[in-house]
Scaffold this motif. Structure first.
Motif, short mmCIF file in Angstrom:
data_model
loop_
_atom_site.label_atom_id
_atom_site.label_comp_id
_atom_site.label_asym_id
_atom_site.label_seq_id
_atom_site.Cartn_x
_atom_site.Cartn_y
_atom_site.Cartn_z
N TYR A 67 4.88 12.81 20.21
CA TYR A 67 3.48 13.23 20.10
C TYR A 67 2.58 12.02 19.83
O TYR A 67 1.52 11.90 20.45
CB TYR A 67 3.31 14.27 19.00
N THR A 73 5.75 16.73 26.15
CA THR A 73 5.39 17.74 27.14
C THR A 73 5.36 19.10 26.45
O THR A 73 6.31 19.48 25.78
CB THR A 73 6.38 17.77 28.31
N VAL A 74 4.27 19.79 26.61
CA VAL A 74 4.10 21.10 25.99
C VAL A 74 4.36 22.16 27.03
O VAL A 74 3.82 22.10 28.13
CB VAL A 74 2.67 21.23 25.41
N THR A 78 11.06 22.10 26.97
CA THR A 78 10.91 20.72 26.53
C THR A 78 12.25 20.26 25.99
O THR A 78 12.88 20.97 25.21
CB THR A 78 9.85 20.61 25.42
N LYS A 90 10.93 25.38 23.26
CA LYS A 90 9.51 25.57 23.57
C LYS A 90 8.69 24.80 22.55
O LYS A 90 8.93 24.89 21.35
CB LYS A 90 9.17 27.06 23.50
N CYS A 91 7.70 24.07 23.03
CA CYS A 91 6.84 23.29 22.15
C CYS A 91 5.40 23.80 22.24
O CYS A 91 4.88 24.00 23.34
CB CYS A 91 6.90 21.82 22.53
N VAL A 92 4.80 24.02 21.08
CA VAL A 92 3.43 24.52 21.01
C VAL A 92 2.64 23.57 20.12
O VAL A 92 3.05 23.29 19.00
CB VAL A 92 3.38 25.95 20.44
N VAL A 93 1.49 23.08 20.62
CA VAL A 93 0.63 22.20 19.83
C VAL A 93 -0.69 22.92 19.60
O VAL A 93 -1.33 23.39 20.55
CB VAL A 93 0.37 20.86 20.56
N VAL A 102 2.41 20.92 15.34
CA VAL A 102 3.34 20.85 16.45
C VAL A 102 4.53 21.72 16.09
O VAL A 102 5.27 21.41 15.16
CB VAL A 102 3.80 19.40 16.73
N PHE A 104 8.07 23.58 17.26
CA PHE A 104 9.14 23.49 18.25
C PHE A 104 10.16 24.59 17.97
O PHE A 104 10.69 24.69 16.87
CB PHE A 104 9.82 22.12 18.19
#
Length: 124
Positions: A67, A73-74, A78, A90-93, A102, A104
């Motif tokens: 980050y 990569t969101v 990921t 899965k990544c969420v920002v 962030v 994950f």
């Protein structure tokens, strides 16, 4: 005699071959904040969900590094490469004022030993 011994050796290699890697499932995991840091943007909090206890800190630090370097990569798939295992999830920002969260969510853990573990939600 040598041919018989050699053919038995070859057949035993095939007999004890484990074949394709089997994917095991787990339905437990650790949820929580793993890494908190300050940057020029403000405060960054890295949280992991359904994580494996032994690698959660390493993966959280790798997520922060990605980050901070704008390489994260969101999206739904990921992959984070850690020291002991590679983790796909899965990544969420989320950003609000000077706070960046962030999150994950672990989906698949591929250990360097060859074992694969997939998270499966516990059903009641």
């Amino acid at each position: 005699m040598k041919k018989v011994f050699f053919s038995l050796l070859i057949m035993s290699c095939f007999a004890f071959n484990e074949g394709d890697t089997k994917i095991q499932t787990y339905n437990y995991g650790h949820n929580g904040m793993e890494f908190v840091a300050r940057s020029g943007e403000g405060m960054i909090i890295v949280s992991t969900y359904n994580s494996k206890m032994t690698i959660r800190q390493d993966i959280a630090y790798k997520i922060y590094q990605l980050y901070a370097n704008d390489n994260l990569t969101v999206g739904p798939k990921t992959t984070i490469c850690g020291d002991e295992a590679d983790v796909t999830g899965k990544c969420v920002v989320r950003k609000k004022d000077n706070l960046v969260s962030v999150d994950f969510y672990y989906d698949l853990v591929e250990w360097k030993s060859g074992l694969k573990e997939k998270y499966k939600k516990k059903t009641k």
